[in-house]
Design a protein around this motif. Structure first.
Motif, PDB file in Angstrom:
ATOM      1  N   CYS B 104       2.590   3.630  32.778  1.00 34.63           N
ATOM      2  CA  CYS B 104       2.908   2.847  31.571  1.00 34.63           C
ATOM      3  C   CYS B 104       4.033   1.847  31.834  1.00 34.63           C
ATOM      4  O   CYS B 104       4.038   0.752  31.282  1.00 34.63           O
ATOM      5  CB  CYS B 104       3.202   3.748  30.385  1.00 34.63           C
ATOM      6  N   GLU B 108       4.015  -2.281  31.301  1.00 33.67           N
ATOM      7  CA  GLU B 108       5.002  -2.999  30.495  1.00 33.67           C
ATOM      8  C   GLU B 108       5.566  -4.196  31.267  1.00 33.67           C
ATOM      9  O   GLU B 108       5.674  -5.301  30.728  1.00 33.67           O
ATOM     10  CB  GLU B 108       6.128  -2.039  30.089  1.00 33.67           C
ATOM     11  N   LEU B 112       5.175  -8.029  29.958  1.00 32.24           N
ATOM     12  CA  LEU B 112       6.319  -8.815  29.509  1.00 32.24           C
ATOM     13  C   LEU B 112       6.828  -9.791  30.564  1.00 32.24           C
ATOM     14  O   LEU B 112       7.483 -10.775  30.242  1.00 32.24           O
ATOM     15  CB  LEU B 112       7.451  -7.888  29.058  1.00 32.24           C
ATOM     16  N   ARG B 124      -3.283  -3.571  32.253  1.00 33.54           N
ATOM     17  CA  ARG B 124      -3.566  -4.407  31.083  1.00 33.54           C
ATOM     18  C   ARG B 124      -2.284  -4.573  30.296  1.00 33.54           C
ATOM     19  O   ARG B 124      -1.313  -3.868  30.510  1.00 33.54           O
ATOM     20  CB  ARG B 124      -4.594  -3.709  30.181  1.00 33.54           C
ATOM     21  N   ILE B 126       0.260  -3.987  27.315  1.00 36.45           N
ATOM     22  CA  ILE B 126       0.487  -2.704  26.627  1.00 36.45           C
ATOM     23  C   ILE B 126       1.191  -2.898  25.296  1.00 36.45           C
ATOM     24  O   ILE B 126       0.881  -2.218  24.329  1.00 36.45           O
ATOM     25  CB  ILE B 126       1.236  -1.719  27.549  1.00 36.45           C
ATOM     26  N   LEU B 127       2.130  -3.841  25.218  1.00 40.06           N
ATOM     27  CA  LEU B 127       2.854  -4.039  23.954  1.00 40.06           C
ATOM     28  C   LEU B 127       2.365  -5.268  23.203  1.00 40.06           C
ATOM     29  O   LEU B 127       2.239  -5.254  21.984  1.00 40.06           O
ATOM     30  CB  LEU B 127       4.362  -4.150  24.225  1.00 40.06           C
ATOM     31  N   CYS B 128       2.098  -6.347  23.923  1.00 39.35           N
ATOM     32  CA  CYS B 128       1.594  -7.560  23.272  1.00 39.35           C
ATOM     33  C   CYS B 128       0.085  -7.419  23.046  1.00 39.35           C
ATOM     34  O   CYS B 128      -0.579  -6.654  23.734  1.00 39.35           O
ATOM     35  CB  CYS B 128       1.866  -8.774  24.140  1.00 39.35           C
TER      36      CYS B 128
END
Lengths: 371, 156
Positions: B104, B108, B112, B124, B126-128
């Motif tokens: 993970c 990230e 970012l 891939r 993960i947050l956006c």
């Protein structure tokens, strides 16, 4: 699975859980692959609460970022404040006055209890225990009242400052705190009586969602979830920050690493937090609560990583300074984000209702997952 | 096994050549390794450092720096590992086989900062959102860009 069920096997279905779902504790979304009632796989889908806090930090001064840390794990504002301000203090070599150090410990441990109370309450609620929800919230209310006295705010406290705390606590804080400390042992016993000893609760949590020490460490799982697996690793002991080395307390651990142990460890941790606060209240000296610092902070070029024992695990702040008044880069390690990475592993092969109890037992807060 | 900065560096240098450099840091032993040596060194370090606490990257004017924060839990010892990647091609091998925690954390850093981790099983965003354009923690990312979702999905 018994042989007879295997014969009835038809096909796997995909089931969407969240982001609006009462048991996902915020905007967590899992895409479950189900074989009947059994979970074959889970894909975590996160980011619904991503606010770009790390980017915001690059456009704020060091002091201006403190209120944003409240909004990481919004159940542990004081602990987030503590991790961040200590990172800046480490970068600049700032000494904090004694009284402020003690106030920080008191606030941090009160916050840990408040966060664990939400955990206990929501765990009970996820398993349909309404009464279990009410009692911890009754007690958490009193902690939030104390925060309100100290900072004017209940949830997003922003009480800590670089070099100390915002201001000394008012006089009425101390009798209210002492009354709370006197009542808490009985409250913990009530949780044990209501929830821990409950037969249904035990049936739903014992032997469910097992995570062993080696897997936990490999996946970066820290905090109570790691300790429930049996490893006594707590930064307050392993790498004491602030003045934690002065206090006498134990690290509760579990044995089986199941959902039940993760629950029990947190109840025990609240008892230890209580011990720390009692010692801090006894020993707190008089004096100033903030170091004298220039209005504009300009840390030297360099970088620092500061990690503290948050309520969910290790909370880390990586701060890179280029010598200006704003961080060149701030990276935040949200323990919930990393802990969630092990979740698919823990629920594979179990039923969907076990998944709900396991998710409750790892205690995620999405503000910190998504940042 | 205690982590002695000099002894560790000497051992690694003996094995992998003088390209391994100790960076000055008052708080923790920090070593800079060439990206092509990372898989071997990570595999070796993973034996004593059993926790990858954190992984992130910094966008410097001349290069991207990926930082690995390692912990030896039994010894309560820390080690920081860094690799520097060229701005035009920020690619490095994934360490997720040594420390699954990187699964993970690398996603990230990819999301970012646009660092590509070769060999990551599922790299891939993960947050956006999946159709987000750009990598927001890069210094050249314009904050006031009008709409980031109109230009279609980003090139991987």
């Amino acid at each position: 699975m018994p042989e007879s069920t295997k014969e009835l096997y038809t096909e796997e279905i995909t089931l969407n859980m969240g982001p609006q779902h009462p048991s996902t504790h915020g905007v967590y979304r899992g895409i479950l692959t189900m074989d009947g009632e059994y979970v074959v796989g889970v894909e975590n889908v996160i980011g619904y609460l991503h606010r770009g806090l790390e980017k915001i930090a690059e456009n704020r001064t060091y002091t201006q970022f403190i209120p944003y840390t409240d909004r990481l794990d919004y159940l542990s504002a004081m602990l987030n404040n503590l991790g961040y301000v200590q990172a800046v203090e480490k970068l600049m070599g700032i000494e904090v006055p004694e009284r402020a150090e003690y106030l920080r410990i008191i606030m941090a441990e009160l916050q840990r209890m408040a966060s664990h109370m939400v955990f206990v309450a929501s765990f009970a609620l996820d398993l349909s225990g309404w009464t279990g929800w009410m009692y911890p919230f009754r007690d958490r209310e009193r902690i939030l009242d104390l925060f309100e006295m100290a900072s004017g705010s209940r949830l997003t406290t922003s009480y800590l400052r670089i070099g100390g705390v915002a201001e000394d606590v008012p006089e009425e804080f101390w009798p209210a705190l002492k009354a709370l400390l006197a009542d808490l042992p009985r409250c913990f016993e009530e949780y044990d009586g209501l929830i821990t000893g409950n037969e249904i609760f035990q049936a739903r949590t014992k032997g469910i969602g097992i995570l062993d020490v080696a897997t936990a460490l490999a996946y970066g799982v820290t905090g109570p979830n790691l300790r429930a697996a049996g490893l006594a690793f707590d930064l307050r002991k392993a790498r004491p920050y602030g003045i934690y080395s002065r206090f006498d307390f134990e690290i509760p651990t579990g044995q089986n690493g199941d959902s039940f142990d993760r629950f029990v460890v947190r109840i025990q941790e609240m008892r230890q937090s209580l011990r720390i606060i009692e010692q801090a209240v006894r020993e707190i000296p008089a004096g100033p609560v903030r170091a004298k610092l220039p209005k504009v902070l300009r840390p030297p070029k360099g970088e620092v990583y500061h990690q503290i024992e948050g309520s969910k695990g290790i909370l880390g702040f990586y701060l890179v300074s280029d010598g200006s008044t704003r961080p060149y880069r701030l990276h935040i390690r949200g323990p919930s984000f990393v802990n969630l990475g092990a979740f698919p592993l823990m629920v594979k092969g179990g039923t969907i209702q076990d998944l709900v109890s396991t998710l409750a037992s790892i205690d995620i807060v999405l503000g910190e997952v998504d940042r | 096994m205690r982590v002695e900065p000099q002894a560790l560096t000497a051992r690694l240098q003996e094995k992998y050549g003088p390209a391994i450099e100790v960076l000055p840091d008052p708080t923790v032993t920090t070593i800079l390794v060439p990206p092509e040596r990372l898989p071997a060194i990570a595999a070796e370090l993973a034996e004593s450092f059993n926790l990858l606490l954190d992984l992130t990257a910094v966008d410097w004017p001349e290069y991207f720096e990926v930082v690995y924060f390692l912990w030896s839990v039994p010894e309560a010892e820390e080690l920081r590992l860094k690799v520097r990647l060229p701005k035009d091609r920020p690619e490095v091998s994934s360490v997720s086989a040594c420390w699954p925690a990187a699964l993970c954390l690398e996603r990230e850093a990819y999301d970012l900062l646009g660092i590509v981790f070769r060999g990551h099983p599922d790299l891939r965003r993960i947050l956006c959102p999946d159709d987000f354009v750009g990598h927001p923690l890069r210094k050249d990312f314009a904050l006031a860009q009008a709409d980031r979702w109109e230009e279609g999905p980003p090139a991987r």
